[in-house]
Design a protein around this motif. Structure first.
Motif, PDB file in Angstrom:
ATOM      1  N   ILE A 127       0.820  -1.209   0.000  1.00 44.37           N
ATOM      2  CA  ILE A 127       0.000   0.000   0.000  1.00 44.37           C
ATOM      3  C   ILE A 127       0.854   1.260   0.000  1.00 44.37           C
ATOM      4  O   ILE A 127       0.430   2.320  -0.497  1.00 44.37           O
ATOM      5  N   HIS A 128       2.086   1.177   0.513  1.00 45.19           N
ATOM      6  CA  HIS A 128       2.939   2.364   0.572  1.00 45.19           C
ATOM      7  C   HIS A 128       3.495   2.758  -0.797  1.00 45.19           C
ATOM      8  O   HIS A 128       4.159   3.794  -0.919  1.00 45.19           O
ATOM      9  N   LYS A 129       3.185   1.992  -1.820  1.00 46.77           N
ATOM     10  CA  LYS A 129       3.722   2.266  -3.150  1.00 46.77           C
ATOM     11  C   LYS A 129       2.753   3.041  -4.042  1.00 46.77           C
ATOM     12  O   LYS A 129       3.017   3.220  -5.236  1.00 46.77           O
ATOM     13  N   VAL A 130       1.627   3.483  -3.473  1.00 49.35           N
ATOM     14  CA  VAL A 130       0.655   4.272  -4.235  1.00 49.35           C
ATOM     15  C   VAL A 130       0.487   5.627  -3.553  1.00 49.35           C
ATOM     16  O   VAL A 130       0.889   5.822  -2.398  1.00 49.35           O
ATOM     17  N   ASP A 131      -0.126   6.585  -4.252  1.00 48.11           N
ATOM     18  CA  ASP A 131      -0.293   7.929  -3.695  1.00 48.11           C
ATOM     19  C   ASP A 131      -1.530   8.000  -2.807  1.00 48.11           C
ATOM     20  O   ASP A 131      -2.296   7.036  -2.683  1.00 48.11           O
ATOM     21  N   TYR A 132      -1.747   9.169  -2.203  1.00 44.12           N
ATOM     22  CA  TYR A 132      -2.825   9.310  -1.217  1.00 44.12           C
ATOM     23  C   TYR A 132      -4.210   9.201  -1.845  1.00 44.12           C
ATOM     24  O   TYR A 132      -5.180   8.804  -1.180  1.00 44.12           O
ATOM     25  N   LYS A 133      -4.335   9.554  -3.126  1.00 45.92           N
ATOM     26  CA  LYS A 133      -5.644   9.462  -3.779  1.00 45.92           C
ATOM     27  C   LYS A 133      -6.094   8.015  -3.886  1.00 45.92           C
ATOM     28  O   LYS A 133      -7.267   7.697  -3.647  1.00 45.92           O
ATOM     29  N   VAL A 134      -5.186   7.131  -4.239  1.00 44.93           N
ATOM     30  CA  VAL A 134      -5.513   5.705  -4.305  1.00 44.93           C
ATOM     31  C   VAL A 134      -5.814   5.172  -2.911  1.00 44.93           C
ATOM     32  O   VAL A 134      -6.746   4.380  -2.718  1.00 44.93           O
ATOM     33  N   CYS A 135      -5.025   5.607  -1.920  1.00 39.02           N
ATOM     34  CA  CYS A 135      -5.276   5.177  -0.533  1.00 39.02           C
ATOM     35  C   CYS A 135      -6.673   5.598  -0.074  1.00 39.02           C
ATOM     36  O   CYS A 135      -7.369   4.837   0.609  1.00 39.02           O
ATOM     37  N   ARG A 136      -7.078   6.805  -0.442  1.00 32.16           N
ATOM     38  CA  ARG A 136      -8.410   7.276  -0.056  1.00 32.16           C
ATOM     39  C   ARG A 136      -9.502   6.401  -0.677  1.00 32.16           C
ATOM     40  O   ARG A 136     -10.463   6.019  -0.001  1.00 32.16           O
ATOM     41  N   GLU A 137      -9.359   6.066  -1.950  1.00 36.39           N
ATOM     42  CA  GLU A 137     -10.352   5.221  -2.608  1.00 36.39           C
ATOM     43  C   GLU A 137     -10.387   3.828  -2.001  1.00 36.39           C
ATOM     44  O   GLU A 137     -11.466   3.249  -1.808  1.00 36.39           O
ATOM     45  N   LEU A 138      -9.217   3.291  -1.697  1.00 31.78           N
ATOM     46  CA  LEU A 138      -9.159   1.945  -1.116  1.00 31.78           C
ATOM     47  C   LEU A 138      -9.776   1.920   0.275  1.00 31.78           C
ATOM     48  O   LEU A 138     -10.446   0.947   0.650  1.00 31.78           O
ATOM     49  N   LEU A 139      -9.573   2.981   1.049  1.00 32.50           N
ATOM     50  CA  LEU A 139     -10.151   3.060   2.389  1.00 32.50           C
ATOM     51  C   LEU A 139     -11.671   2.977   2.319  1.00 32.50           C
ATOM     52  O   LEU A 139     -12.305   2.213   3.075  1.00 32.50           O
ATOM     53  N   ILE A 140     -12.271   3.734   1.407  1.00 30.49           N
ATOM     54  CA  ILE A 140     -13.728   3.720   1.275  1.00 30.49           C
ATOM     55  C   ILE A 140     -14.214   2.376   0.756  1.00 30.49           C
ATOM     56  O   ILE A 140     -15.229   1.829   1.231  1.00 30.49           O
ATOM     57  N   LEU A 141     -13.490   1.807  -0.218  1.00 29.17           N
ATOM     58  CA  LEU A 141     -13.890   0.505  -0.765  1.00 29.17           C
ATOM     59  C   LEU A 141     -13.883  -0.574   0.310  1.00 29.17           C
ATOM     60  O   LEU A 141     -14.808  -1.395   0.393  1.00 29.17           O
ATOM     61  N   VAL A 142     -12.854  -0.578   1.148  1.00 28.72           N
ATOM     62  CA  VAL A 142     -12.753  -1.595   2.206  1.00 28.72           C
ATOM     63  C   VAL A 142     -13.879  -1.413   3.226  1.00 28.72           C
ATOM     64  O   VAL A 142     -14.526  -2.383   3.638  1.00 28.72           O
ATOM     65  N   LEU A 143     -14.132  -0.172   3.642  1.00 26.16           N
ATOM     66  CA  LEU A 143     -15.189   0.068   4.630  1.00 26.16           C
ATOM     67  C   LEU A 143     -16.559  -0.308   4.085  1.00 26.16           C
ATOM     68  O   LEU A 143     -17.410  -0.852   4.805  1.00 26.16           O
ATOM     69  N   MET A 144     -16.803  -0.014   2.806  1.00 24.21           N
ATOM     70  CA  MET A 144     -18.084  -0.384   2.196  1.00 24.21           C
ATOM     71  C   MET A 144     -18.191  -1.894   2.033  1.00 24.21           C
ATOM     72  O   MET A 144     -19.276  -2.468   2.185  1.00 24.21           O
ATOM     73  N   LYS A 145     -17.075  -2.530   1.716  1.00 21.28           N
ATOM     74  CA  LYS A 145     -17.080  -3.989   1.588  1.00 21.28           C
ATOM     75  C   LYS A 145     -17.357  -4.645   2.928  1.00 21.28           C
ATOM     76  O   LYS A 145     -18.076  -5.662   3.007  1.00 21.28           O
ATOM     77  N   LEU A 146     -16.819  -4.067   3.996  1.00 21.55           N
ATOM     78  CA  LEU A 146     -17.006  -4.652   5.323  1.00 21.55           C
ATOM     79  C   LEU A 146     -18.429  -4.481   5.821  1.00 21.55           C
ATOM     80  O   LEU A 146     -18.860  -5.198   6.726  1.00 21.55           O
ATOM     81  N   CYS A 147     -19.162  -3.529   5.267  1.00 21.06           N
ATOM     82  CA  CYS A 147     -20.575  -3.375   5.649  1.00 21.06           C
ATOM     83  C   CYS A 147     -21.400  -4.584   5.226  1.00 21.06           C
ATOM     84  O   CYS A 147     -22.490  -4.808   5.764  1.00 21.06           O
ATOM     85  N   ASP A 148     -20.897  -5.348   4.256  1.00 18.51           N
ATOM     86  CA  ASP A 148     -21.600  -6.555   3.813  1.00 18.51           C
ATOM     87  C   ASP A 148     -21.318  -7.753   4.702  1.00 18.51           C
ATOM     88  O   ASP A 148     -21.961  -8.800   4.539  1.00 18.51           O
TER      89      ASP A 148
END
Length: 361
Positions: A127-148
């Motif tokens: 994860i440290h190999k991408v910029d903050y914009k990708v990290c932001r998108e991944l954070l939301i994707l993971v949280l939304m995935k965990l809601c399932d």
């Protein structure tokens, strides 16, 4: 029928993972030849060739096919070998990190424990190999995935939640430098506004992260703001201090920060105090950002007007004669009603309906 990409992928992986029976029997006696190609290097070479042959639209299909092939493996070492290939493909510049991460997150399955755990292992390692914009998108994707995920987590599945929490904690950790805290908070607050929340296992982490912003929100906010009441004609009316949201009557915020509960409450008292003052029409329209050209209906304003009407009715019923004070109050309310109804900021049928409901109950 399987596509060409999937067929070629399965052929490559089956060929790489297939061992000669003699090599297996005498594995402890053979010495690898100098310069011999390892299975991982061979797989990388052939997958690079396949990646360059297929179109860009088929790249995701190739990754999904490799993920499906890994799930079919009953041998744990082969399963881990397939997931190690994901990281190697990205590190070698063949697969973009964002495409790899999106594919892994979108195909997370809580019922597939091995896939879940190894996917987050790859995410945490790279994860440290991408910029903050990708990290932001991944954070939301993971949280939304965990809601399932199910609300009741079995004990034997807790390690899966721990793996997900470690990844989210790494993103929210300011010392890691992956994602600025304010951007992370803004993104989560946008996708999980009031009334919705993340999975309960992240509530404590989210609360701790939110509390780190409280000192900043206190610094840029006015203490006791909800208790301050303006005087029409003497208070500044052109600034943003008194501006309210026309739907919720909450203070308008220029910053997405966690403010205290006191400042997040609807400011009905503030609006009522302004409406009850003479010559307050312009200030009310400024506070609620109402335009005479748009003629936008404001339901909270209707409720405040009805409350003032009921108060005037109650005062008039207390005495037998109309006092000068009550007469001024009725004249003022009549003027306010004519103005707000004329410009359709308040609708007359709505006022009558509200007055009827509140008078009865």
């Amino acid at each position: 029928m399987e596509s060409f990409v999937v067929q070629e992928l399965q052929r490559i992986m089956s060929h790489v993972l297939t061992s000669d029976p003699l090599d297996i029997v005498f594995s402890g006696l053979f010495t690898p030849m100098p310069g011999a190609e390892s299975p991982e290097e061979k797989a990388l070479r052939e997958l690079k060739s396949l990646w360059s042959q297929v179109s860009q639209e088929q790249h995701e299909e190739l990754l999904v096919g490799l993920l499906a092939f890994a799930r079919e493996q009953t041998n744990h070492q082969r399963f881990v070998f397939c997931f190690d290939l994901f990281g190697s493909l990205a590190d070698s510049g063949v697969v973009p990190y964002k495409l790899l991460f999106d594919t892994l997150i979108h195909h997370l399955d809580f019922n597939s424990s091995q896939t879940w755990k190894e996917s987050f292992s790859v995410l945490c390692s790279h994860i440290h190999k991408v910029d903050y914009k990708v990290c932001r998108e991944l954070l939301i994707l993971v949280l939304m995935k965990l809601c399932d995920c199910p609300q009741a987590i079995p004990v034997d599945k807790l390690f899966l939640i721990k793996a997900a929490k470690e990844f989210v904690a790494k993103l929210l950790d300011r010392n890691s430098g992956l994602l600025p805290g304010y951007i992370a908070y803004s993104a989560i607050a946008k996708h999980f506004p009031e009334g919705s929340s993340t999975h309960w296992v992240f509530e404590d982490m989210w609360q701790q992260f939110t509390n780190t912003f409280m000192d900043l929100s206190d610094l840029i906010s006015v203490k006791g703001r909800s208790e301050l009441l303006p005087i029409v004609g003497f208070s500044i009316t052109t600034g943003h201090v008194w501006r309210l949201d026309s739907t919720s009557l909450k203070f308008r915020r220029n910053h997405v920060l966690p403010f205290s509960d006191e400042q997040n409450q609807p400011q009905s008292k503030l609006l009522r105090a302004v409406v009850s003052q003479p010559c307050s029409k312009d200030m009310v329209t400024m506070m609620l950002s109402l335009s005479r050209q748009q003629r936008q209906r404001c339901r909270p304003l209707e409720e405040v007007l009805v409350e003032l009407l009921l108060m005037a009715m109650s005062r008039s019923e207390d005495g037998d004669e109309m006092t000068a004070e009550n007469k001024i109050l009725w004249e003022h309310l009549s003027s306010q009603l004519v103005f707000f109804v004329l410009y359709q900021f308040a609708r007359f049928p709505g006022l009558v309906r509200l007055l009827h409901d509140k008078a009865i109950y």
